[in-house]
Scaffold this motif. Structure first.
Motif, PDB file in Angstrom:
ATOM      1  N   TYR A   1     -16.832 -10.802  25.710  1.00 16.06           N
ATOM      2  CA  TYR A   1     -16.231  -9.932  26.709  1.00 16.06           C
ATOM      3  C   TYR A   1     -17.173  -9.637  27.873  1.00 16.06           C
ATOM      4  O   TYR A   1     -16.847  -8.864  28.747  1.00 16.06           O
ATOM      5  CB  TYR A   1     -15.774  -8.622  26.053  1.00 16.06           C
TER       6      TYR A   1
ATOM      7  N   GLU B   1      -6.574 -11.810  33.329  1.00 14.11           N
ATOM      8  CA  GLU B   1      -7.127 -12.168  32.029  1.00 14.11           C
ATOM      9  C   GLU B   1      -7.378 -10.924  31.178  1.00 14.11           C
ATOM     10  O   GLU B   1      -7.148 -10.935  29.968  1.00 14.11           O
ATOM     11  CB  GLU B   1      -8.421 -12.946  32.209  1.00 14.11           C
TER      12      GLU B   1
ATOM     13  N   LEU C   1      -4.046  -9.775  29.804  1.00 14.61           N
ATOM     14  CA  LEU C   1      -3.607 -10.659  28.723  1.00 14.61           C
ATOM     15  C   LEU C   1      -4.391 -10.396  27.438  1.00 14.61           C
ATOM     16  O   LEU C   1      -3.830 -10.383  26.338  1.00 14.61           O
ATOM     17  CB  LEU C   1      -3.739 -12.123  29.135  1.00 14.61           C
ATOM     18  N   GLU C   2      -5.689 -10.163  27.573  1.00 11.98           N
ATOM     19  CA  GLU C   2      -6.519  -9.871  26.403  1.00 11.98           C
ATOM     20  C   GLU C   2      -6.123  -8.525  25.789  1.00 11.98           C
ATOM     21  O   GLU C   2      -6.031  -8.394  24.565  1.00 11.98           O
ATOM     22  CB  GLU C   2      -8.001  -9.870  26.795  1.00 11.98           C
TER      23      GLU C   2
ATOM     24  N   ASP D   1      -3.191  -7.182  25.931  1.00 11.80           N
ATOM     25  CA  ASP D   1      -1.905  -7.419  25.283  1.00 11.80           C
ATOM     26  C   ASP D   1      -2.098  -8.112  23.937  1.00 11.80           C
ATOM     27  O   ASP D   1      -1.483  -7.737  22.934  1.00 11.80           O
ATOM     28  CB  ASP D   1      -1.011  -8.272  26.194  1.00 11.80           C
ATOM     29  N   ARG D   2      -2.982  -9.095  23.892  1.00 15.09           N
ATOM     30  CA  ARG D   2      -3.255  -9.812  22.642  1.00 15.09           C
ATOM     31  C   ARG D   2      -3.804  -8.856  21.588  1.00 15.09           C
ATOM     32  O   ARG D   2      -3.365  -8.859  20.432  1.00 15.09           O
ATOM     33  CB  ARG D   2      -4.246 -10.949  22.879  1.00 15.09           C
ATOM     34  N   ILE D   3      -4.731  -8.001  21.983  1.00 13.60           N
ATOM     35  CA  ILE D   3      -5.310  -7.049  21.040  1.00 13.60           C
ATOM     36  C   ILE D   3      -4.249  -6.058  20.574  1.00 13.60           C
ATOM     37  O   ILE D   3      -4.146  -5.751  19.392  1.00 13.60           O
ATOM     38  CB  ILE D   3      -6.516  -6.327  21.679  1.00 13.60           C
TER      39      ILE D   3
ATOM     40  N   ARG E   1      -1.052  -6.446  20.352  1.00 14.67           N
ATOM     41  CA  ARG E   1      -0.055  -7.086  19.477  1.00 14.67           C
ATOM     42  C   ARG E   1      -0.556  -7.205  18.039  1.00 14.67           C
ATOM     43  O   ARG E   1       0.240  -7.293  17.113  1.00 14.67           O
ATOM     44  CB  ARG E   1       0.330  -8.451  20.007  1.00 14.67           C
ATOM     45  N   LYS E   2      -1.860  -7.204  17.840  1.00 11.82           N
ATOM     46  CA  LYS E   2      -2.391  -7.285  16.481  1.00 11.82           C
ATOM     47  C   LYS E   2      -1.986  -6.065  15.662  1.00 11.82           C
ATOM     48  O   LYS E   2      -1.904  -6.130  14.441  1.00 11.82           O
ATOM     49  CB  LYS E   2      -3.924  -7.365  16.501  1.00 11.82           C
TER      50      LYS E   2
END
Length: 123
Positions: free
Chosen positions: A62, A70, A73-74, A76-78, A80-81
């Protein structure tokens, strides 16, 4: 005669020196975070903890200069976990509905009544 402590093959002063040298490679915000978190370059325990934390900061993926897209998006990815499939589906359905409402409102305020033609014969 007591044996000298070592950490990663270094003695106390070498770890201190390494910490000082590596601090130059991290940002002032990260240095301030270390200070506020109680990391110090004095005392065997504190010196080794500081060494490990600086190494973690230096090797963190990071640290890159990510664009705002970016980063979103990161995030959002975190996020969603920690959500179930139902929660994700519900959010995406609400998001789609809201996007459609916004699109309809824009079309209402800015109707596209003119047909646009492009003449490629002059090229």
């Amino acid at each position: 005669m007591a044996s000298k402590k070592e950490f990663n093959g270094m003695g106390y002063r070498q770890v201190q020196r390494s910490n000082s040298d590596n601090k130059a490679q991290i940002t002032s915000e990260e240095i301030q975070l270390l200070k506020n978190s109680g990391y110090k370059n004095v005392g065997w325990e504190k010196v080794t903890q500081l060494y490990l934390k600086i190494q973690e900061m230096l090797t963190s993926p990071y640290r890159e200069n990510w664009s705002l897209d970016e980063l979103f998006l990161e995030a959002d990815r975190i996020g969603r976990k920690y959500q179930s499939a139902d929660e994700i589906a519900t959010f995406e359905k609400q998001f789609t509905m809201l996007s459609q409402e916004i699109e309809d409102e824009i079309d209402r305020h800015f109707p596209d009544t003119q047909v646009e033609t492009i003449d490629f014969s002059r090229v």
